[in-house]
Design an enzyme around this catalytic site. Structure first.
Site, PDB file in Angstrom:
ATOM      1  N   ASP A  80       0.859  -1.188   0.000  1.00 24.02           N
ATOM      2  CA  ASP A  80       0.000   0.000   0.000  1.00 24.02           C
ATOM      3  C   ASP A  80       0.895   1.239   0.000  1.00 24.02           C
ATOM      4  OD1 ASP A  80      -3.021   0.831   0.580  1.00 24.02           O
ATOM      5  OD2 ASP A  80      -1.690   2.201   1.685  1.00 24.02           O
ATOM      6  N   GLU A 128      -4.778   2.536  -3.948  1.00 23.28           N
ATOM      7  CA  GLU A 128      -3.321   2.459  -3.978  1.00 23.28           C
ATOM      8  C   GLU A 128      -2.811   1.145  -3.399  1.00 23.28           C
ATOM      9  OE1 GLU A 128      -4.419   4.835  -0.222  1.00 23.28           O
ATOM     10  OE2 GLU A 128      -5.207   4.463  -2.240  1.00 23.28           O
ATOM     11  N   ASP A 176      -2.755   9.306 -10.788  1.00 25.42           N
ATOM     12  CA  ASP A 176      -2.809   8.159 -11.700  1.00 25.42           C
ATOM     13  C   ASP A 176      -1.423   7.810 -12.221  1.00 25.42           C
ATOM     14  OD1 ASP A 176      -5.518   8.039 -11.344  1.00 25.42           O
ATOM     15  OD2 ASP A 176      -6.038   9.035 -13.237  1.00 25.42           O
ATOM     16  N   ASN A 202      -2.687  13.201  -4.283  1.00 23.78           N
ATOM     17  CA  ASN A 202      -3.872  13.638  -5.026  1.00 23.78           C
ATOM     18  C   ASN A 202      -4.268  15.062  -4.647  1.00 23.78           C
ATOM     19  OD1 ASN A 202      -4.379  11.430  -6.680  1.00 23.78           O
ATOM     20  ND2 ASN A 202      -5.558  10.354  -5.102  1.00 23.78           N
TER      21      ASN A 202
END
Length: 573
Positions: free
Chosen positions: A428, A469, A445, A436
């Site tokens: 993770d 993620e 992305d 973001n």
């Protein structure tokens, strides 16, 4: 034994049969004696009118009379009566001289012997004296007009004509040729499971049986009697026609015919099975009407078949073009036999050989059509498989990273275990939400794609994106734990090289479970994933950018013990 070997044996048998038949060829004999006149009358009466030299044999009553004059045989008096094989109630042969009846003999079908050179049967006659002026043959309630039109007297002990041994050799070769499509159909059916192959095998088997029965080969090979041949030959022909209708209904492309026309084609096949086959069994009481009705019963199927083929060709069907080319000669011969069967005209018995040439053409052309259909079907299946693979890839692949997504992972997990994948890790990204928020979702992305590339750079590693993620890794081979750790540590460098200007390095935390191969096989996916997920959150709570792992061993009795529990590795950003 392979298919080629089997075909070789069939060819050898056909050639051997040809050699045997040539070796036993009969010497040339005089031509059979034809009747000079024929007529029809009711039982107990003589014909009111005689047809002399006429070619039609349309019955006007239930009893047929045939007259042979002594001028026809001159110095070679007849010894045998020959009829075309067919059922009748009785036949009476009488010799007449200047003083009336010299002798008379009543005959039944059991009294005749089947001949080997054509669909004929013969019986010995009493001695014909020089004083005999004529011979009269009376046949009651004959089933087929062919039995009447083929009636002959013969002066030899071994009747020749109408089919010479050369023609019989060709028919033997045709019988061998008809065996090959049956074998091919059954062999291909085991692989393709297309029903039209079974119907084509049935159609060809019917043609083969009819060829063997009607040509006289059945007498040579199996010693069948006229009673058996009189039923089996028309029955085999009817079965072949019915199978041809079912074959066409299955063989033509789905868009070549409307559902109604395809249903009509199948119904015409059932019509032949129920009506024509019943008439072929020659139920008593029909007499000559039975033979005429039998031949007329094929007319509806013939019309349906012709109509459907024309419609299919007009719709652009490739299969229908092969069918039309294959069946046009057979239909022409079929109409000829139909018209002769109802007595419109007669031809020499050798004309019946045309149907066998038509069968040979049908086999060759239809097999070409079947091969063409195989090519079309294979192309359609290849395109369907390619499309299915594309859809499967679209469903199972994550469009952003190109990794597998979580769909189907549990179903495929057993296959990966069997392939030696014994290490499972859950990865993770740390503080991904901050990326973001600071750089936007487009940059996020790009980070995910770069992280996926870093994780999957190992030939013995399979990676999934579980969502967001979070990633899942399966590894096999030596040093699997160290290699997984190397992939995790490669993420910050790959992301930084791909997306410059990030406010901070993008790191990742990982929970990893390594098990012995036997333990891996005994542990379900859900349990391993839950264990790795707990280790991941331990790594998160321990400060992130690290790995927590454990190695599980399965001891005797199925008791699990954990060794090297929660080993932690940390890579500074």
């Amino acid at each position: 034994m392979g298919l080629i070997g089997l075909l070789g044996r069939i060819t050898t048998l056909a050639l051997a049969l040809a050699v045997v038949m040539l070796a036993h060829a009969a010497p040339a004999t005089a031509a059979p004696i034809r009747p000079v006149c024929h007529g029809f009358a009711d039982p107990g009466a003589l014909p009111r009118e005689w047809s002399c030299g006429a070619t039609h044999w349309r019955p006007t009553a239930r009893v047929a009379w045939l007259r042979f004059d002594a001028a026809s045989w001159r110095d070679a008096p007849p010894r045998k009566l020959i009829l075309t094989i067919g059922r009748f109630d009785r036949a009476t042969v009488s010799a007449y001289g200047d003083r009336g009846v010299q002798w008379s003999r009543e005959l039944h079908l059991d009294d005749f012997t089947a001949l080997e050179n054509g669909p004929r049967m013969a019986v010995n006659l009493p001695a014909v004296s020089p004083q005999t002026k004529s011979i009269m043959v009376r046949i009651d309630h004959t089933w087929s007009i062919h039995t009447l039109s083929g009636t002959r007297l013969d002066a030899s002990d071994a009747p020749g004509e109408p089919w010479g041994y050369r023609a019989m050799v060709l028919l033997a070769m045709l019988a061998g040729l008809l065996c090959a499509p049956v074998i091919f159909d059954l062999a291909f059916y085991t692989a393709l499971r297309e029903r039209f192959l079974l119907w084509h095998a049935g159609m060809t088997t019917g043609m083969l049986t009819q060829t063997v029965m009607a040509s006289g080969l059945a007498v040579t090979l199996f010693g069948l009697t006229p009673v058996q041949l009189a039923v089996l030959s028309p029955l085999a022909f009817a079965v072949a026609v019915a199978a041809a209708a079912f074959f066409s209904a299955e063989f033509l492309e789905p868009d070549a015919l409307s559902p109604r026309m395809r249903l009509l084609l199948r119904l015409s096949g059932w019509w032949v099975l129920l009506v024509s086959c019943t008439l072929a069994l020659q139920p008593p009481g029909l007499g000559a009407l039975g033979g005429q009705t039998y031949h007329l019963s094929f007319l509806p199927t013939t019309l349906v078949f012709g109509t459907t083929m024309i419609l299919a060709v007009r719709s652009g069907s490739r299969a229908a073009r092969f069918q039309m080319a294959a069946w046009t000669p057979i239909l022409a011969c079929g109409f000829d036999r139909l018209f002769r069967g109802i007595g419109l005209y007669s031809l020499p018995m050798a004309a019946d050989q045309a149907i066998y040439l038509a069968m040979a053409l049908e086999v060759v052309i239809t097999m070409l059509g079947v091969a063409d259909r195989f090519i079309v079907l294979r192309g359609e299946r290849d395109r369907a498989n390619a499309r299915a693979q594309e859809l499967e890839a679209a469903i199972e692949r994550d469009p952003l990273t190109g990794l597998f997504n979580r769909h189907g992972i549990e179903d495929r997990f057993a296959a990966f275990r069997n392939a030696g994948f014994d290490t499972l890790a859950v990865v993770d990204l740390d503080h991904f939400k901050a990326v973001n928020d600071a750089m936007g979702h487009a940059a996020g992305d790009c980070v995910l794609a770069a992280a996926a590339a870093a994780l999957s750079d190992d030939p013995d590693l399979v990676a999934w994106r579980l969502g967001g993620e979070e990633f899942l890794l399966l590894l096999r081979g030596r040093n699997a734990t160290a290699r997984a750790e190397a992939r995790r540590q490669a993420i910050p460098g790959r992301v930084a090289a791909t997306i410059p200007g990030l406010p901070a390095p993008v790191t990742a935390s990982m929970g990893l479970v390594e098990m012995q191969r036997g333990s891996m096989l005994a542990t379900p996916y859900a349990e391993l994933y839950a264990r790795a997920d707990r280790l991941l959150y331990e790594a998160k709570h321990a400060g992130r950018n690290r790995t927590c792992s454990e190695k599980v061993t399965l001891f005797a009795g199925g008791d699990r013990r954990v060794a090297d529990r929660r080993r932690s590795a940390r890579q500074a950003a």
